[in-house]
Structures are given as structure tokens and as C-alpha cells.
Enzyme design. Sequence first.
Site, PDB file in Angstrom:
ATOM      1  N   MET A  14      14.995  23.577  64.064  1.00  0.00           N
ATOM      2  CA  MET A  14      15.760  22.901  63.008  1.00  0.00           C
ATOM      3  C   MET A  14      16.058  21.455  63.388  1.00  0.00           C
ATOM      4  SD  MET A  14      16.305  24.678  60.235  1.00  0.00           S
ATOM      5  CE  MET A  14      17.764  23.922  59.515  1.00  0.00           C
ATOM      6  N   ALA A  77      26.072  27.316  67.090  1.00  0.00           N
ATOM      7  CA  ALA A  77      27.471  27.186  66.688  1.00  0.00           C
ATOM      8  C   ALA A  77      28.392  27.790  67.742  1.00  0.00           C
ATOM      9  CB  ALA A  77      27.694  27.868  65.343  1.00  0.00           C
ATOM     10  N   SER A 129      20.847  23.718  54.101  1.00  0.00           N
ATOM     11  CA  SER A 129      20.162  24.945  53.687  1.00  0.00           C
ATOM     12  C   SER A 129      18.717  24.651  53.335  1.00  0.00           C
ATOM     13  CB  SER A 129      20.859  25.565  52.470  1.00  0.00           C
ATOM     14  OG  SER A 129      20.161  26.727  52.053  1.00  0.00           O
ATOM     15  N   LYS A 183      28.717  25.531  52.404  1.00  0.00           N
ATOM     16  CA  LYS A 183      27.491  26.150  52.933  1.00  0.00           C
ATOM     17  C   LYS A 183      27.728  27.628  53.223  1.00  0.00           C
ATOM     18  CE  LYS A 183      23.385  26.591  54.836  1.00  0.00           C
ATOM     19  NZ  LYS A 183      23.458  27.566  55.906  1.00  0.00           N
ATOM     20  N   HIS A 186      27.616  29.425  49.981  1.00  0.00           N
ATOM     21  CA  HIS A 186      26.191  29.490  49.616  1.00  0.00           C
ATOM     22  C   HIS A 186      25.534  30.681  50.300  1.00  0.00           C
ATOM     23  CE1 HIS A 186      22.012  28.795  50.866  1.00  0.00           C
ATOM     24  NE2 HIS A 186      21.828  28.117  49.768  1.00  0.00           N
ATOM     25  N   ASN A 187      25.771  30.831  51.597  1.00  0.00           N
ATOM     26  CA  ASN A 187      25.145  31.928  52.334  1.00  0.00           C
ATOM     27  C   ASN A 187      25.667  33.289  51.885  1.00  0.00           C
ATOM     28  OD1 ASN A 187      23.970  29.815  53.727  1.00  0.00           O
ATOM     29  ND2 ASN A 187      24.304  30.703  55.730  1.00  0.00           N
ATOM     30  N   GLU A 190      23.866  34.139  48.869  1.00  0.00           N
ATOM     31  CA  GLU A 190      22.511  34.492  49.310  1.00  0.00           C
ATOM     32  C   GLU A 190      22.453  35.943  49.774  1.00  0.00           C
ATOM     33  OE1 GLU A 190      20.201  33.420  53.374  1.00  0.00           O
ATOM     34  OE2 GLU A 190      20.832  31.676  52.197  1.00  0.00           O
ATOM     35  N   LYS A 261      23.694  36.675  60.901  1.00  0.00           N
ATOM     36  CA  LYS A 261      24.165  35.707  61.894  1.00  0.00           C
ATOM     37  C   LYS A 261      25.635  35.351  61.740  1.00  0.00           C
ATOM     38  CE  LYS A 261      19.706  33.620  62.963  1.00  0.00           C
ATOM     39  NZ  LYS A 261      18.925  32.367  63.068  1.00  0.00           N
TER      40      LYS A 261
END
Length: 482
Positions: A14, A77, A129, A183, A186-187, A190, A261
Site C-alpha cells: 500500500m 495500525a 479505500s 473510513k 465505510h468498512n 462493506e 482486520k
Amino acid sequence: MKLADIGVTGLAVMGANLARNFARNGYTVALHNRSQEKTDALMDAHGSEGDFVPTSTLEELVASLQRPRRVLIMVKAGNPVDQVIDQLVPLLEEGDIVIDAGNSHFEDTRRREAHLAEKGLHFVGVGVSGGEEGALNGPSIMPGGSRESYDSLGPMLETIAADYEGDPCCHWVGTDGAGHFVKMVHNGIEYADMQVIGECFNLLRGAAGIEPAEQAKIFEEWNSTELESYLIEITARVLAHEDARTGKPLVDVVVDAAGQKGTGRWTVVSGLEVGSPVSAIAESVFARALSSQADVRAAAREAFGGDITPDVSEGDKDAFIEDVRQALYATKLVSYAQGIDMLQLAAKQYGWDLDIAKIASLWRAGCIIRAELLDTIMKAYAEDAQPVSLLLADEFRASLEKALPAWRRIVAHAATTGIPAPVMASSLAYFDALRAGRLPAALTQGLRDLFGAHTYLRIDAEGSFHTNWSGDLTEVVGVDTH
């Protein structure tokens, strides 16, 4: 030496792809990694893609940057981020910007932002993302931090972001941890989206006997309807894929235990903390956890049996497939509605001015939940009179009314056939609870008052009340002491 526009430390896939994205878009990028091998590998493979400045230490990285310095951290993280920050801070000067583009918890981002602000530094938590491909070719980017930091950093991020009809999928979200919070939500959406797609796969196969290759064609067709989205598109690709070793559908040789995760779990915990009923997201997280309990599942299957016999006749298949499609769309709307509700409640709790229309615009390209319906969401929340729930926006209200009979039939069919559909069923229950004239919460309050004197409100009088349950059953004005 030409000074770099931005530095990237942490050159796993990434980080390396983001660095390449910056360079491809004309920026000079300083590179650093704890192990020199990754820096060397990036230069060997992609050094011709743009202007890179390889460095061996954080001191060299900082020295290679123009002011205000912009350092993007792309490490795991948690503690690794804090460790890099601790090493960086003594090397930086007032006004410099530290960027965390990983999947950090928003509370960590809020803490770090406050800590660095005391030192005159900007800390920006950026939600990114789109996975590896998005990082390289254009992700959806959700930056938090101060508005001042975005004035310096924003144009660079907008340049490398995904593009939707000329608009960059990048916009300042809000202060401190707002970017990472958005975010995270968002996940969470998802998670729910993927789980309900899996439930549809199970229903089509278990109840109607439709095999993966045929389902691939169905999902491909669905992607030309209001369900058009990245996840529906790639579902068709996965279901069509045949395993080279065995010749079986790939989904039949992959272990049916889904990993995670942490971002979905964080969404559920945060939903509880702000009082947002994100039941679809919660059920998707629980479904992943249950899928990994192989021993318990094996024991239950031995005790109760687990075989499902398809019961949809050949003549009813087309109608059943359409019902599943309608139920999928309705459930999908609920997951988005719950995510938006959570964003709005969190904005009040944390003092953020979250623009739902802008956030929806960020998700239209580059990210995992990109979908046709985001355009409609964006328009609904761009109006002066915003709906109190996404489900009450005019177009979605009409869609739900149309889909409701099919949604009920499919949830009932799943229950009677023994096919688990937790996200689909819980989403229908959420919808029914929203529209109910009276909920059983009144009984709950009566019970709480009886065993704990927690009091209750009345529909016909002001104030709180308590019934003397252990005495003469008279009602008194109550004070909740618990």
C-alpha cells in the site's frame, strides 16, 4: 538536491503504491522503509515512473523534504504508528504535517492529533479505500485533521484520488479523527454488503439449486440494474472462476471461514457508543466470527444435521431469483442507511460537521462500496430538506415499497428452509421497527421499573414516574437513582 514534495515511510504494497501514485502524478517523492531492501526493490522495479528520492533513515527523509514537510506514514495500525511518530517528531518543525494513511482507530487519531498540535505540528488521519489497485491508480480518500493542513495537503491528495466524472473522490471530512471514522463506517457498510451478497449466493444455491457458474451470469445481469456496484461486479468474477487444481468452482475449495482486520468490529462498538443501531453491520461481523468456529459448527451439524434440499421448482426459479434480487437491494439500502445514521450521531458527539452528500461523493469511485445508488444518496442529502433516514428519501422509499413483498418472502423462505440469512433478516426487522406504531420498549421500561426502580415516562403527562411494585401499586413521581 531537489527537495521532495512528500515523503512516504513504510513501503509495503500500500505504501509503495501510494508513493508511485504521487510520483506518476508529477510529485517528487522521498522514500523510506525500516528495512532498506524494500526501498531498493521499489527503486529497481519502478524508479523510472517518476522522481523518487531514496533515503536510508528518517533523518535523511526529513532533510529531503521541502517546507512545510509532509510525511506520510504507512505502517501497521496501533503501536507501530506511535513508534514512527515518536521518532519523527524531534526531527520536524512547526507547521510540518504528519499523515497516517493506514486503518487506524479514530480515537487513536484524535489522541495523536491533540498531542502533535501541542508541538505546533499537524496530524492528519486519512482514510484510504480501494486496496492495492486503488492506492496505485486512484483511491477514495477521506482526510481529517485541521482545515489548515488540508489547504496544504489537499491538492496533492485530490490529484492522486479516484476521479468520478471530473470530480476527485477526495474532500476534507472534518477535524481530528473524522477521516478515519468515516473510513471505519465505510468498512462497516462493506462488511454488511459482502455478507448479504453471500446470503443471496446461499439462497440461490441452497433453495433453488443454482450452481456458481450459473450464478455468475445472474450477478452479471444484476450489475446492469440498480444493484450496479463494484462488489456485485467482482462477485460475478469470483463465482465464474474455476479452480485449476480440481476443476471445481473456486468457492467450493476455499475454506468457509471469513477473516477480518478489525474495522467492522470497531464500527459495531462505536455504533453502540453513539447509540446507533447498526444491526446489519453487527450481524455481518458476528457472521464472520461464527464462520470461524469450525469445531462448534461441526458438532452442531452432527447433532442436528445440516443438509438443505432445494425446494424451488424449475418453473418458479425466475420469480425466486427476482425476489432475491429485490431483497438484496432492500437490505443494501438498510446497511447504507444505518451507516449514515451512525455518521450523523457521531458528528453530534464528537463535534464534527460531517457533510453526508460530500461523503457519499467520495465513495462513488475508487473504493470498495462504490455503487450506482451513491449518486442518489448524494442528491438526497444535498437538498435543504434532508431525510431523517436514507430510507425516507423519495426514490429509496419507492424502491422499498416495491421490494418489500419479495423481501418478506425471501426472509421467510430462508427461515423455513434452514438457510441462515442474518443480515437480510435483521435488516427487515430494523425496517419494521422503524415503521412500527408502538414498540415493546414500553414493557421493557415497566420491567426495569419493577426490578430496579428506574422509572418510566407516560404518554399523557410530563415527568418521570415510578410504581410502588412492592407495596400498594400506587404511582408516584419518580427519580431514577440508578
